[in-house]
Design an enzyme around this catalytic site. Structure first.
Site, PDB file in Angstrom:
ATOM      1  CD  GLU A  23      -5.748  42.258  22.562  1.00 16.02           C
ATOM      2  OE1 GLU A  23      -4.409  42.106  22.395  1.00 16.02           O
ATOM      3  OE2 GLU A  23      -6.143  42.145  23.477  1.00 16.02           O
ATOM      4  CD  GLU A  74       0.335  43.292  22.279  1.00 20.11           C
ATOM      5  OE1 GLU A  74      -0.637  43.274  21.672  1.00 20.11           O
ATOM      6  OE2 GLU A  74       0.521  42.556  23.347  1.00 20.11           O
ATOM      7  CG  ASP A 129      -3.469  42.789  26.830  1.00 22.55           C
ATOM      8  OD1 ASP A 129      -4.281  43.192  25.975  1.00 22.55           O
ATOM      9  OD2 ASP A 129      -2.266  42.215  26.824  1.00 22.55           O
ATOM     10  CD  GLU A 131      -0.707  45.575  25.132  1.00 25.26           C
ATOM     11  OE1 GLU A 131      -0.984  44.390  25.191  1.00 25.26           O
ATOM     12  OE2 GLU A 131      -0.495  46.196  23.861  1.00 25.26           O
ATOM     13  CG  ASN A 183       1.829  42.088  26.137  1.00 18.64           C
ATOM     14  OD1 ASN A 183       0.912  42.466  26.579  1.00 18.64           O
ATOM     15  ND2 ASN A 183       2.699  42.013  25.252  1.00 18.64           N
TER      16      ASN A 183
END
Ligand code: C2E
Ligand code: CA
Ligand code: CA
Length: 614
Positions: free
Chosen positions: A559, A385, A502, A472, A440
């Protein structure tokens, strides 16, 4: 009438001086009577507004004049004295109230003159008789012309007055409308700003502190989108009327626009106990609202500012109250937050960050770090990520949560996102071809068609195929404008990108979204891990979430896994993919190569080691 009174008063005195005997008695008495009666008539008529009374009094005065002249002529006849009658016709015509009064008065005057002429048989007086009739006609004619001219003047003056009155009324209505909110009838933003200026004036003149409260309905947009604008409008109306009652009599309530209301109050009880007032507002306004066929539950967030500093401006006051409101929205939804120095400090900080962001060199100051996503079963890295970092020469290192918030409000995000994506893709260039890069997207990115276009361009210009780039997103974007968000996400999916949801599990977690959007992965929020490894129920919740993802045919990533115990707990309930400090903290792009080269153990190994320890 007044003129007659004065004239006959003087005449009475003149008679006293120049006459004697019978003449003095008659003339003096007649003049004095005329003087007194005309004077009384004037005094009386000043107060009355009745036309026929004026007409009567005018006629009586005329009669008195005729009688006076008649007595003068009778006492000592002289043909030239008949001129008085002629003069009288002119006077009667000039001061007459109505044609009827004038004609009658002139008829009496001329009748009296004719009687005198015939009685005295003086030939030369006929000349005067003809003159008198001529003058009478001319006087009446003149009177008629004057009267018409006067009536016209009066009529046009009256029209002008009417028009002015109408214009003033229209202006009043326009002013009221310009200051009133059309939907609720409350004062609008314009009026609020004026009230605020006046309140600040009062503060600086009398040291009178006041409170400004700005309220905003929570999730109003959602209600509007789901139930329609008419329902939304009806809700605003209901809140407005409740607000007026809740705020009390001496409080100024206004609608700032949309779903935002503002209150200004000098009430000592409100200023002295903001918390009590906040609770009172909450009690009165939050709760269920009946909207035709629907019933919705509503909460409000608010910012409360106690304004005691006379040097503040209206804009500064609003800014502070709005900041307290924004703070409530973010941290204490449904509450009214009182503006404090700490919030002021945060505001100043945000301001500095905002300034630094606007003037910074995005390419030089921003960078990307990568955090791996790890498959516990195989022990392999699935991808990284990309997480943004900002090290500013002026304000130092700023956390992403903060600078993205500022970038969203300052309008810089549209520039920042493509820069970060380009850097993330550049960092991923050396990775094995089966690894994905997750990037993101903020709410604003997802709702901006231009940003989606730019994203497509940036990926096309990179060496990474779209299938390896995952985006995300969080639920907030979907709450705002679902159909636009869906269209843009479909475009990204259409290009071959994968979409992950997310922070799943916090917020609304509306499963409906999952079916209607091209989502392929759920990232379970790290808050689920709080008691994992300590309380079995906590692990059960994660179990349920993983099952849910399985049923929906989605991948699941847990996560924020920080410890081995957490990793084991996840593995024990079927969780495969984890991300977190336990595997690795976010690392620099150069470090990804070395990370990938390091050998990593699979879950069986992990669980085995755990058993050995126990
Ligand atoms: P996020 O997407 O939920 O990212 C995960 C955050 O959790 C990251 O914080 C990461 O450093 C942190 N984290 C990872 N593992 C652990 C762990 O084991 N324990 C704990 N306590 N934290 C862990 P970071 O980097 O500060 O990012 C914060 C948020 O900023 C991100 O949350 C994401 O929403 C946003 N963000 C970061 N980079 C970008 C970006 O490029 N674009 C956009 N739009 N948002 C970004
Ligand atoms: Ca993320
Ligand atoms: Ca997250």
């Amino acid at each position: 009438m007044a003129a007659s009174a004065i004239y006959y008063a003087i005449m009475t005195l003149a008679h006293l001086a120049y006459r004697g005997g019978v003449a003095l008695a008659f003339l003096g008495l007649a003049s004095a009577t005329a003087s007194v009666l005309a004077g009384f008539g004037y005094w009386h008529c000043r107060k009355i507004r009745d036309f026929s009374a004026l007409e009567t009094w005018g006629f009586v005065t005329n009669l008195l004049i005729v009688v006076n002249v008649w007595i003068t002529v009778e006492l000592a006849f002289d043909p030239y004295k008949l001129v008085y009658f002629i003069v009288m016709t002119m006077i009667f015509a000039a001061v007459g109230i109505s044609l009827r009064q004038i004609l009658l008065s002139i008829a009496i005057a001329l009748g009296a003159m004719a009687f005198q002429i015939f009685q005295k048989h003086q030939d030369q007086t006929f000349v005067l008789a003809f003159m008198a009739f001529g003058v009478a006609f001319a006087s009446i004619g003149l009177w008629w012309i004057f009267r018409r001219a006067m009536l016209q003047v009066i009529a046009s003056r009256r029209t002008a007055q009417d028009q002015q009155q109408k214009a003033e009324e229209l202006e009043r209505v326009a002013r009221r409308q310009a200051n009133t909110d059309g939907l609720t009838g409350l004062p609008n933003r314009l009026r609020l700003l004026r009230e605020l200026d006046e309140s600040l004036d009062r503060l600086s003149a009398h040291r009178d502190p006041f409170a400004l409260v700005i309220l905003n309905l929570d999730g109003f947009k959602n209600i509007n989108d789901n139930f329609g604008h008419m329902t939304g409008a009806s809700l605003i109306e209901q809140v407005a009327s409740k607000l007026e009652t809740a705020a009390g009599k001496d409080t100024f309530c206004s609608r700032m626009g949309g779903d935002e209301f503002a209150i200004i109050s000098f009430d000592k009880a409100i200023i002295g106990e903001p918390d009590r007032f906040a609770a009172q507002l909450k009690r009165s306004l939050a709760g269920r609202y009946e909207l035709g066929a629907y019933s919705v539950s509503l909460s409000l967030s608010g910012g409360f500012l106690l304004c005691a500093d006379p040097s503040m401006t209206a804009a500064g006051v609003i800014e502070r109250a709005e900041f307290a409101l924004a703070y409530a929205k973010k941290n204490l939804r449904g509450e009214v937050v009182v503006f404090t120095e700490q919030i002021a400090h945060e505001m100043e900080n945000l301001f500095n960050i905002d300034q630094a962001l606007r003037t910074c060199n995005l390419d030089e100051e921003f960078s990307i770090v990568f955090q791996p996503q790890h498959n516990l079963t195989t022990g392999r890295t699935l991808g990284f990520e990309a997480l943004a970092r900002w090290n500013s020469p002026s304000v130092g290192a700023v956390t992403p949560d903060l600078f993205f918030r500022v970038a969203e409000t300052s309008g810089m995000l549209g520039k920042l996102t493509p820069v970060l994506l380009r850097k993330a893709l550049a960092g991923a260039r050396w990775w094995p071809e089966d690894l994905t890069v997750s990037f993101n997207l903020s709410t604003q990115d997802i709702l901006s068609t231009a940003t989606i276009d730019r994203i497509g361009d940036v990926v096309a210009q990179s060496e990474i195929p779209p299938e390896r780039v995952e985006f995300e997103i969080t639920e907030t974007a979907l709450l705002h404008e679902f159909s636009l968000a869906r269209d843009n996400l479909n475009r990204l999916a259409g290009l071959g990108h994968r979409i992950a949801l997310d922070d799943f599990g916090v917020g609304y977690s509306n499963f409906n979204y999952l079916k209607r959007l091209p989502i392929t992965k759920l990232k379970l929020d790290r808050s689920f891990l709080e008691d994992v490894g300590e309380r079995p129920e906590a692990t059960e919740v994660i179990h349920a979430m993983i099952k849910l993802a399985e049923i929906l045919g989605l991948e699941a990533v847990v996560e924020g896994v920080e410890t081995e115990a957490q990793a084991c707990a996840i593995a024990s309930v079927g969780g495969n993919v984890i991300q977190g400090y336990f595997i690795s903290r976010p690392i620099e792009p150069e470090q990804t190569k070395r990370f990938l080269a390091e050998p990593r153990q699979g879950v069986s190994n992990l669980l085995f080691r755990r058993e050995v320890k126990e």
